[in-house]
Design a protein around this motif. Structure first.
Motif, PDB file in Angstrom:
ATOM      1  N   LYS A   1      18.808 -26.903  24.388  1.00  0.00           N
ATOM      2  CA  LYS A   1      17.194 -25.648  24.695  1.00  0.00           C
ATOM      3  C   LYS A   1      16.560 -26.584  23.665  1.00  0.00           C
ATOM      4  O   LYS A   1      16.827 -27.050  22.289  1.00  0.00           O
ATOM      5  CB  LYS A   1      17.315 -24.328  24.328  1.00  0.00           C
ATOM      6  CG  LYS A   1      16.421 -23.856  24.156  1.00  0.00           C
ATOM      7  CD  LYS A   1      17.076 -21.965  23.542  1.00  0.00           C
ATOM      8  CE  LYS A   1      15.257 -21.474  23.552  1.00  0.00           C
ATOM      9  NZ  LYS A   1      14.678 -21.822  22.196  1.00  0.00           N
ATOM     10  N   PHE A   2      15.356 -27.141  23.706  1.00  0.00           N
ATOM     11  CA  PHE A   2      14.575 -27.517  22.929  1.00  0.00           C
ATOM     12  C   PHE A   2      13.324 -25.689  22.135  1.00  0.00           C
ATOM     13  O   PHE A   2      12.775 -25.172  23.320  1.00  0.00           O
ATOM     14  CB  PHE A   2      13.186 -28.506  23.671  1.00  0.00           C
ATOM     15  CG  PHE A   2      13.600 -29.420  24.701  1.00  0.00           C
ATOM     16  CD1 PHE A   2      14.213 -30.738  23.342  1.00  0.00           C
ATOM     17  CD2 PHE A   2      14.023 -29.534  26.063  1.00  0.00           C
ATOM     18  CE1 PHE A   2      14.631 -31.741  24.245  1.00  0.00           C
ATOM     19  CE2 PHE A   2      15.094 -30.467  26.156  1.00  0.00           C
ATOM     20  CZ  PHE A   2      15.276 -31.536  25.572  1.00  0.00           C
ATOM     21  N   ASP A   3      13.035 -25.936  21.033  1.00  0.00           N
ATOM     22  CA  ASP A   3      12.587 -25.007  20.440  1.00  0.00           C
ATOM     23  C   ASP A   3      10.909 -25.689  20.179  1.00  0.00           C
ATOM     24  O   ASP A   3       9.933 -24.929  20.080  1.00  0.00           O
ATOM     25  CB  ASP A   3      13.161 -24.835  18.920  1.00  0.00           C
ATOM     26  CG  ASP A   3      14.234 -24.781  18.792  1.00  0.00           C
ATOM     27  OD1 ASP A   3      14.942 -23.369  19.529  1.00  0.00           O
ATOM     28  OD2 ASP A   3      15.113 -24.871  17.840  1.00  0.00           O
ATOM     29  N   ARG A   4      11.082 -26.823  20.414  1.00  0.00           N
ATOM     30  CA  ARG A   4       9.345 -27.376  20.516  1.00  0.00           C
ATOM     31  C   ARG A   4       9.449 -28.821  21.036  1.00  0.00           C
ATOM     32  O   ARG A   4       9.940 -29.825  21.050  1.00  0.00           O
ATOM     33  CB  ARG A   4       8.558 -27.568  18.750  1.00  0.00           C
ATOM     34  CG  ARG A   4       8.671 -26.546  18.096  1.00  0.00           C
ATOM     35  CD  ARG A   4       8.266 -26.509  16.483  1.00  0.00           C
ATOM     36  NE  ARG A   4       6.289 -27.099  16.671  1.00  0.00           N
ATOM     37  CZ  ARG A   4       5.859 -25.629  16.653  1.00  0.00           C
ATOM     38  NH1 ARG A   4       5.763 -24.377  16.201  1.00  0.00           N
ATOM     39  NH2 ARG A   4       4.232 -26.644  16.646  1.00  0.00           N
ATOM     40  N   LEU A   5       8.106 -28.381  21.860  1.00  0.00           N
ATOM     41  CA  LEU A   5       7.817 -29.537  22.577  1.00  0.00           C
ATOM     42  C   LEU A   5       6.468 -30.177  22.229  1.00  0.00           C
ATOM     43  O   LEU A   5       5.549 -29.159  22.959  1.00  0.00           O
ATOM     44  CB  LEU A   5       8.240 -29.579  24.429  1.00  0.00           C
ATOM     45  CG  LEU A   5       9.184 -29.957  24.686  1.00  0.00           C
ATOM     46  CD1 LEU A   5       9.708 -28.841  25.968  1.00  0.00           C
ATOM     47  CD2 LEU A   5      10.325 -30.991  24.172  1.00  0.00           C
TER      48      LEU A   5
ATOM     49  N   GLY B   1      12.151 -18.659  22.336  1.00  0.00           N
ATOM     50  CA  GLY B   1      11.351 -19.295  23.583  1.00  0.00           C
ATOM     51  C   GLY B   1      11.293 -20.724  22.797  1.00  0.00           C
ATOM     52  O   GLY B   1      12.001 -21.402  21.986  1.00  0.00           O
ATOM     53  N   THR B   2      10.377 -21.723  23.506  1.00  0.00           N
ATOM     54  CA  THR B   2       9.992 -22.625  23.683  1.00  0.00           C
ATOM     55  C   THR B   2       8.406 -22.681  23.172  1.00  0.00           C
ATOM     56  O   THR B   2       7.833 -22.596  23.704  1.00  0.00           O
ATOM     57  CB  THR B   2      10.078 -24.150  24.587  1.00  0.00           C
ATOM     58  OG1 THR B   2      11.602 -23.439  24.752  1.00  0.00           O
ATOM     59  CG2 THR B   2      10.117 -25.686  24.501  1.00  0.00           C
ATOM     60  N   TYR B   3       7.957 -23.783  21.897  1.00  0.00           N
ATOM     61  CA  TYR B   3       6.664 -23.978  21.625  1.00  0.00           C
ATOM     62  C   TYR B   3       6.453 -25.204  22.604  1.00  0.00           C
ATOM     63  O   TYR B   3       6.880 -25.963  22.025  1.00  0.00           O
ATOM     64  CB  TYR B   3       6.520 -23.873  20.193  1.00  0.00           C
ATOM     65  CG  TYR B   3       5.133 -23.798  20.222  1.00  0.00           C
ATOM     66  CD1 TYR B   3       3.759 -22.827  20.016  1.00  0.00           C
ATOM     67  CD2 TYR B   3       4.150 -24.881  19.889  1.00  0.00           C
ATOM     68  CE1 TYR B   3       3.090 -23.072  19.791  1.00  0.00           C
ATOM     69  CE2 TYR B   3       3.310 -25.260  19.408  1.00  0.00           C
ATOM     70  CZ  TYR B   3       2.293 -24.153  19.778  1.00  0.00           C
ATOM     71  OH  TYR B   3       0.604 -24.251  18.767  1.00  0.00           O
TER      72      TYR B   3
END
Length: 241
Positions: free
Chosen positions: A180-184, A233-235
């Motif tokens: 899982k990515f936290d930030r992209l 989630g992911t930002y």
């Protein structure tokens, strides 16, 4: 009382999320949950508009894959989003929240035609606005609708409500080892083909510097948590730092 991080937002709800555990159609409990969460953030003074998908009823690209004319299949998908929008309107108004459905395809008996200034005025008056029928054009997804409407109404953020708790490097339903990515960054999404939203929508967000937060809609209270800036989630934004 802690102040919300965003004052005007677009909440993009996938049709699949509205189906809940059924996998198709509309699940009453999910409609009630979404309506109560949206009403809660509206009562905090946040201007809210919704863009809803139609994948729980019909997907244009699936119809096209079966040999149907792509434009016809996409128009059918737009009508599916109108059905979902009306269901959400009904659920929201049962909470006492005044709601307006604005459709990109004119159908005056059930919805107002989409007019940018009218949409903004509705939000300024405290009404929830639901954008239906996509952009009104085939070959464009409801992700692109969310990006387009967010740019038009000058929203602070797009909240992408899905059935998963963020963006992964592979399908977490099929791969237990998915990361899982936290930030992209927008470029990460485009270059890695991560499927946050389609490339047209991602490019539109990048060009207009509209951040996107992908989160799990099925957990009650998550909409408020995202709004208050909690790290769930992911930002996706200008950069991933």
């Amino acid at each position: 009382m802690e102040k919300p991080r965003y004052s005007r937002l677009v909440l993009k709800i996938s049709g699949e999320a509205l189906a809940g555990n059924q996998g198709f159609g509309l699940q009453h409990d999910m409609l009630v949950s979404v309506a109560s969460q949206v009403a809660e953030i509206r009562d905090m003074g946040v201007e809210v508009c919704l863009v809803v998908g139609g994948g729980n009823i019909w997907r244009g690209i699936a119809g096209s894959a079966q040999g149907m004319d792509r434009a016809t299949a996409d128009y059918m998908g737009m009508l599916a989003t109108v059905m979902n929008a009306l269901a959400l309107q009904d659920a929201l108004e049962k909470t006492g929240t005044v709601t307006r459905v604005l459709s990109a395809i004119e159908m005056r008996q059930v919805a107002e035609p989409y007019i940018r200034r009218r949409a903004i005025r509705h939000m300024e008056k405290g009404r929830i606005v639901i954008f239906a029928a996509g952009t009104g054009n085939p070959y464009f997804s409801t992700d692109t609708t969310a990006a387009l409407r967010a740019a038009e109404i000058e929203a602070d953020v797009i909240l992408m409500a899905k059935k998963v708790d963020g963006v992964y490097d592979s399908d977490p339903m099929k791969n237990p080892q998915a990361k899982k990515f936290d930030r992209l960054s927008y470029l990460d999404v485009l270059s890695k083909g991560l499927g946050v939203m389609d490339s047209t929508a991602t490019s539109l967000c990048m060009d207009n510097n509209i951040p996107v937060i992908v989160f799990d809609l099925t957990t009650p209270g998550n909409i408020r948590k995202v709004l208050m800036g909690e790290a769930i989630g992911t930002y996706v934004g200008r950069d991933s730092e």
